[in-house]
Design a protein around this motif. Structure first.
Motif, PDB file in Angstrom:
ATOM      1  N   GLN A 231       0.854  -1.179   0.000  1.00 20.50           N
ATOM      2  CA  GLN A 231       0.000   0.000   0.000  1.00 20.50           C
ATOM      3  C   GLN A 231       0.895   1.235   0.000  1.00 20.50           C
ATOM      4  N   ILE A 233       1.132   5.456   0.482  1.00 19.04           N
ATOM      5  CA  ILE A 233       0.502   6.673   1.001  1.00 19.04           C
ATOM      6  C   ILE A 233       1.372   7.856   0.600  1.00 19.04           C
ATOM      7  N   THR A 259      -3.252   5.780  -1.421  1.00 22.05           N
ATOM      8  CA  THR A 259      -3.966   6.787  -0.638  1.00 22.05           C
ATOM      9  C   THR A 259      -3.200   8.090  -0.748  1.00 22.05           C
ATOM     10  N   ALA A 279      -4.720   6.513   8.331  1.00 21.43           N
ATOM     11  CA  ALA A 279      -4.530   6.023   6.968  1.00 21.43           C
ATOM     12  C   ALA A 279      -3.622   4.792   6.954  1.00 21.43           C
ATOM     13  N   ASP A 282      -5.626   1.833   8.205  1.00 22.20           N
ATOM     14  CA  ASP A 282      -6.498   1.367   7.120  1.00 22.20           C
ATOM     15  C   ASP A 282      -5.715   0.554   6.101  1.00 22.20           C
ATOM     16  N   ALA A 283      -4.503   1.013   5.783  1.00 20.69           N
ATOM     17  CA  ALA A 283      -3.668   0.299   4.823  1.00 20.69           C
ATOM     18  C   ALA A 283      -3.224  -1.052   5.365  1.00 20.69           C
TER      19      ALA A 283
END
Length: 288
Positions: A231, A233, A259, A279, A282-283
């Motif tokens: 993921q 960000i 994200t 965040a 969530d990842a």
């Protein structure tokens, strides 16, 4: 939440990692240039709601750390991370990195994907192929005396007190998005008492910081070839993660999660720890 330092002998020295006393799956965290694990306490506190965080300090912050080797670039930190994971972990880990910490975590995962369950890369830094090739044509000593490395070496490393250090950082454009309380906490974490006299000094060695600015990798090939779930960000576009790299990565690897937090800059885990912490949770959720 309490944090404790753990020390582990690995090839190259004694690695230091800052552990939370929280329960949950282990998350290894890798910090940015010039910013030790202590700088990330508000961010770590958010992630540690659901995880046991082990924040690995890079070798410039180890006790009796040697000076940088001009023949070794950022990949040395990837090798350190691999050696430390092999020495301390019983199973593949989730890893979170910021800036150079994200880039070197990705490098480690390329070399040893078996050690990683998943990655969350926050603003993985590096340079474009063009910039990398240009830098290779410039002698190392010249890279140390021009550009970002030279600016680092000209910067102050000692202040008579915390208030003087804070005033310097408050005047810097790099920290303009930080509110006063957040910046004061950061300055406190960046500095240690000066052992040679009164006042405070930077914990992170300037020679290492300059070396890392002088030896950035072309990071896109590494990011494109990550084999473990990842993921990404990012904050607003900046020179630390060129928009062309971010766009090319999205095009090449649509399977990764992305994200974007456009209200924050490259230092987003430090300037907005609650937002970026959520965040990150969530990842991590998508990787477990």
């Amino acid at each position: 939440m309490k944090m404790d330092w753990h020390h582990t002998q690995i090839t190259g020295g004694t690695a230091a990692a800052w552990h939370s006393n929280t329960d949950g799956p282990t998350v290894v965290f890798h910090h940015a240039t010039a910013l030790g694990p202590r700088c990330y306490l508000p961010f770590i506190t958010n992630v540690a709601q659901n995880f046991h965080v082990q924040a690995l300090a890079m070798r410039p912050l180890w006790q009796n750390a040697p000076p940088p080797n001009r023949k070794r670039g950022w990949d040395q930190f990837a090798d350190d991370m691999i050696a430390w994971i092999e020495a301390t972990q019983d199973a593949p880990v989730l890893a979170v990195g910021h800036s150079i910490g994200a880039a070197t975590t990705a490098m480690a995962a390329i070399k040893r994907p078996d050690l990683f369950k998943g990655l969350v890369l926050i603003e993985p830094s590096g340079v474009t192929k063009r910039v990398h090739l240009m830098l290779k044509l410039v002698p190392y000593r010249m890279r140390q005396t021009t550009g970002p490395a030279a600016e680092v070496l000209r910067g102050p490393t000692h202040w008579p007190d915390q208030e003087a250090a804070y005033a310097d950082y408050r005047a810097s454009r790099a920290y303009r998005r930080f509110d006063d309380a957040t910046l004061r906490n950061l300055v406190t974490a960046l500095t240690i008492p000066d052992t040679n006299g009164p006042g405070v000094t930077l914990e992170y060695p300037r020679d290492w910081e300059a070396h890392l600015y002088a030896t950035p990798p072309h990071i896109l090939p590494t990011l494109k070839h990550i084999a473990v779930p990842t993921q990404i960000i990012t904050g607003k576009p900046s020179l630390f993660m060129d928009p062309s790299i971010a766009n090319a990565l999205r095009a090449a690897r649509p399977d990764m999660g992305y994200t974007q937090l456009p209200d924050s800059g490259h230092l987003l885990p430090l300037e907005a720890p609650a937002i970026v912490g959520q965040a990150t949770l969530d990842a991590l959720d998508k990787l477990t």
